[in-house]
Write a protein that holds these residues in place. Structure first.
Motif, PDB file in Angstrom:
ATOM      1  N   ASP A  55      39.552  30.372  48.295  1.00 55.73           N
ATOM      2  CA  ASP A  55      39.457  31.831  48.382  1.00 55.73           C
ATOM      3  C   ASP A  55      39.232  32.444  47.007  1.00 55.73           C
ATOM      4  O   ASP A  55      38.500  33.441  46.874  1.00 55.73           O
ATOM      5  CB  ASP A  55      40.739  32.406  48.991  1.00 55.73           C
ATOM      6  N   PHE A  56      39.840  31.865  45.988  1.00 59.31           N
ATOM      7  CA  PHE A  56      39.676  32.387  44.634  1.00 59.31           C
ATOM      8  C   PHE A  56      38.219  32.252  44.180  1.00 59.31           C
ATOM      9  O   PHE A  56      37.654  33.177  43.592  1.00 59.31           O
ATOM     10  CB  PHE A  56      40.614  31.647  43.682  1.00 59.31           C
ATOM     11  N   LYS A  57      37.603  31.112  44.464  1.00 57.04           N
ATOM     12  CA  LYS A  57      36.185  30.924  44.120  1.00 57.04           C
ATOM     13  C   LYS A  57      35.323  31.965  44.806  1.00 57.04           C
ATOM     14  O   LYS A  57      34.381  32.515  44.217  1.00 57.04           O
ATOM     15  CB  LYS A  57      35.734  29.524  44.529  1.00 57.04           C
ATOM     16  N   ALA A  58      35.640  32.250  46.068  1.00 57.91           N
ATOM     17  CA  ALA A  58      34.863  33.240  46.812  1.00 57.91           C
ATOM     18  C   ALA A  58      34.983  34.614  46.174  1.00 57.91           C
ATOM     19  O   ALA A  58      34.007  35.371  46.109  1.00 57.91           O
ATOM     20  CB  ALA A  58      35.346  33.279  48.260  1.00 57.91           C
TER      21      ALA A  58
ATOM     22  N   LYS B 217      31.273  38.781  42.057  1.00 61.41           N
ATOM     23  CA  LYS B 217      30.798  39.353  40.802  1.00 61.41           C
ATOM     24  C   LYS B 217      31.043  40.857  40.714  1.00 61.41           C
ATOM     25  O   LYS B 217      30.221  41.619  40.220  1.00 61.41           O
ATOM     26  CB  LYS B 217      29.302  39.053  40.605  1.00 61.41           C
ATOM     27  N   ASP B 218      32.165  41.278  41.234  1.00 61.19           N
ATOM     28  CA  ASP B 218      32.542  42.688  41.098  1.00 61.19           C
ATOM     29  C   ASP B 218      32.962  42.958  39.663  1.00 61.19           C
ATOM     30  O   ASP B 218      33.377  42.067  38.935  1.00 61.19           O
ATOM     31  CB  ASP B 218      33.694  43.038  42.049  1.00 61.19           C
ATOM     32  N   ASP B 219      32.902  44.201  39.268  1.00 58.31           N
ATOM     33  CA  ASP B 219      33.345  44.563  37.932  1.00 58.31           C
ATOM     34  C   ASP B 219      34.861  44.491  37.825  1.00 58.31           C
ATOM     35  O   ASP B 219      35.415  44.289  36.746  1.00 58.31           O
ATOM     36  CB  ASP B 219      32.870  45.978  37.567  1.00 58.31           C
ATOM     37  N   LEU B 220      35.539  44.664  38.957  1.00 54.71           N
ATOM     38  CA  LEU B 220      36.994  44.650  38.932  1.00 54.71           C
ATOM     39  C   LEU B 220      37.501  43.219  38.780  1.00 54.71           C
ATOM     40  O   LEU B 220      36.912  42.284  39.309  1.00 54.71           O
ATOM     41  CB  LEU B 220      37.550  45.258  40.226  1.00 54.71           C
ATOM     42  N   PRO B 221      38.595  43.032  38.067  1.00 56.92           N
ATOM     43  CA  PRO B 221      39.169  41.686  37.934  1.00 56.92           C
ATOM     44  C   PRO B 221      39.727  41.207  39.276  1.00 56.92           C
ATOM     45  O   PRO B 221      40.056  42.012  40.153  1.00 56.92           O
ATOM     46  CB  PRO B 221      40.283  41.875  36.898  1.00 56.92           C
ATOM     47  N   VAL B 222      39.837  39.913  39.412  1.00 60.79           N
ATOM     48  CA  VAL B 222      40.403  39.353  40.633  1.00 60.79           C
ATOM     49  C   VAL B 222      41.848  39.815  40.754  1.00 60.79           C
ATOM     50  O   VAL B 222      42.604  39.807  39.791  1.00 60.79           O
ATOM     51  CB  VAL B 222      40.321  37.813  40.608  1.00 60.79           C
ATOM     52  N   GLY B 223      42.232  40.230  41.956  1.00 59.81           N
ATOM     53  CA  GLY B 223      43.528  40.857  42.183  1.00 59.81           C
ATOM     54  C   GLY B 223      44.722  39.983  41.851  1.00 59.81           C
ATOM     55  O   GLY B 223      44.658  38.753  41.857  1.00 59.81           O
ATOM     56  N   ALA B 224      45.837  40.645  41.588  1.00 54.75           N
ATOM     57  CA  ALA B 224      47.065  39.952  41.243  1.00 54.75           C
ATOM     58  C   ALA B 224      47.663  39.217  42.426  1.00 54.75           C
ATOM     59  O   ALA B 224      48.650  38.500  42.275  1.00 54.75           O
ATOM     60  CB  ALA B 224      48.080  40.959  40.698  1.00 54.75           C
ATOM     61  N   TRP B 225      47.053  39.396  43.622  1.00 54.44           N
ATOM     62  CA  TRP B 225      47.591  38.705  44.800  1.00 54.44           C
ATOM     63  C   TRP B 225      47.447  37.187  44.698  1.00 54.44           C
ATOM     64  O   TRP B 225      47.987  36.457  45.516  1.00 54.44           O
ATOM     65  CB  TRP B 225      46.909  39.217  46.069  1.00 54.44           C
ATOM     66  N   PHE B 226      46.722  36.710  43.694  1.00 58.09           N
ATOM     67  CA  PHE B 226      46.614  35.262  43.474  1.00 58.09           C
ATOM     68  C   PHE B 226      47.689  34.742  42.518  1.00 58.09           C
ATOM     69  O   PHE B 226      47.757  33.541  42.265  1.00 58.09           O
ATOM     70  CB  PHE B 226      45.235  34.898  42.936  1.00 58.09           C
ATOM     71  N   SER B 227      48.501  35.645  41.969  1.00 61.81           N
ATOM     72  CA  SER B 227      49.574  35.228  41.067  1.00 61.81           C
ATOM     73  C   SER B 227      50.870  35.098  41.866  1.00 61.81           C
ATOM     74  O   SER B 227      51.381  36.091  42.393  1.00 61.81           O
ATOM     75  CB  SER B 227      49.761  36.250  39.937  1.00 61.81           C
ATOM     76  N   TYR B 228      51.370  33.885  41.957  1.00 58.34           N
ATOM     77  CA  TYR B 228      52.567  33.592  42.747  1.00 58.34           C
ATOM     78  C   TYR B 228      53.719  33.178  41.831  1.00 58.34           C
ATOM     79  O   TYR B 228      53.508  32.727  40.707  1.00 58.34           O
ATOM     80  CB  TYR B 228      52.309  32.426  43.708  1.00 58.34           C
ATOM     81  N   TYR B 229      54.928  33.329  42.326  1.00 56.70           N
ATOM     82  CA  TYR B 229      56.058  32.710  41.643  1.00 56.70           C
ATOM     83  C   TYR B 229      57.146  32.389  42.655  1.00 56.70           C
ATOM     84  O   TYR B 229      57.224  32.990  43.726  1.00 56.70           O
ATOM     85  CB  TYR B 229      56.607  33.596  40.517  1.00 56.70           C
ATOM     86  N   GLU B 230      57.973  31.429  42.294  1.00 58.69           N
ATOM     87  CA  GLU B 230      59.146  31.099  43.099  1.00 58.69           C
ATOM     88  C   GLU B 230      60.263  30.638  42.168  1.00 58.69           C
ATOM     89  O   GLU B 230      60.049  29.827  41.264  1.00 58.69           O
ATOM     90  CB  GLU B 230      58.847  30.015  44.121  1.00 58.69           C
TER      91      GLU B 230
END
Length: 283
Positions: free
Chosen positions: A116-119, A124-137
């Motif tokens: 999903d991250f590759k997609a 190629k949006d100008d906006l950075p990839v969202g923080a929803w890919f940053s996880y922690y536990e």
């Protein structure tokens, strides 16, 4: 003469201290004869193994029993610690294997986001990839009480997997070291205790929140007070019983977890005379 009097007073004082010490030593305060060890894990993984990409942070601090006179009971207690910390998928593993397998499974699950991250990157949006890919536990356990053949401990869990906010949970466990079995509400309370204990819990929650009428709790984020009942999530110590209600259990997320301490003298009429906590009240 004055010197002799001073010496006599000192002897009397020391004798009084000794007598006091002898009297207080009759109360059992020493910890149970059980030893613990710990496993600590800290891992960070960046998607696609690129340090510029979002990552997951994983922390684990697992305390577990390693030595007890009765080997059969020790095995039961270890199994209880593993199950309560890691869950049913790991209950047949040793503490070391459970920690290693749980860590591996967490990282493998996070790596599944890479497709999903590759997609997202390919858009190629100008906006950075969202923080929803940053996880922690982050998880840990703590021994809360370890005396009088009773072992109480807490398992704390916190994680974030995208969304508006993370999740937090506090799960309490109490073990009878004479048997290795968990101590339940049915072990310590008389029959049909629920309604009476529920009212005590509600009254305490209202007092903790400076509310005169318990119904007014519903105006500050709590759900229906009529639905607050003992939930089995409690700790035992030398002074009383503490119940924990986690997020969304009796109140909105913003309220957070609710801890309610009930001293023994307030709930003694609800306790079985031969319950595992009887000796704590006597002491």
């Amino acid at each position: 003469m004055s010197t002799q009097i001073c010496k006599s007073l000192i002897v009397c004082f020391l004798l009084g201290v000794f007598v006091t010490s002898c009297n207080t030593s009759t109360k059992q305060t020493a910890d149970n004869e059980i030893k613990f060890d710990s496993i600590r894990v800290e891992k960070t993984y960046h998607l696609l193994e690129n340090p510029d990409n979002p990552n997951c942070d994983f922390q684990l601090n697992f305390i577990y029993p390693v030595k007890f006179a009765n080997k059969e009971i020790l095995k039961k207690i270890q199994d209880d610690f593993v199950l309560s910390y890691f869950g049913e998928n790991y209950e047949n593993l040793s503490p070391e294997d459970a920690a290693a397998k749980y860590t591996e499974d967490y990282l493998d699950a996070y790596k599944e986001l890479e497709t999903d991250f590759k997609a997202e990157l390919e858009k190629k949006d100008d906006l950075p990839v969202g923080a929803w890919f940053s996880y922690y536990e982050s998880s840990s356990d703590e021994i809360a009480y370890n005396q009088n053949d009773i072992l109480s401990y807490i398992v704390r869990f916190e994680n974030y997997t995208g969304g508006a906010h993370g999740a937090h949970a506090y799960n309490n466990h109490v073990i009878n070291l004479k048997t290795g079995n968990a101590i339940t509400e049915e072990d310590i309370f008389i029959d049909n205790f629920q309604d009476s204990l529920a009212q005590i819990l509600v009254d305490h929650i209202a007092k903790q929140n400076n509310v005169e009428n318990a119904k007014d709790l519903e105006n500050i984020g709590f759900f229906s007070v009529e639905e607050i009942f003992p939930n089995g999530n409690f700790l035992i110590d030398g002074n009383g019983i503490t119940y924990t209600f986690n997020e969304y259990e009796i109140a909105a997320y913003v309220v957070g977890a609710t801890n309610v301490f009930l001293p023994y003298d307030e709930i003694q009429y609800l306790l079985k005379k031969d319950s595992p906590v009887s000796k704590l009240i006597e002491n």
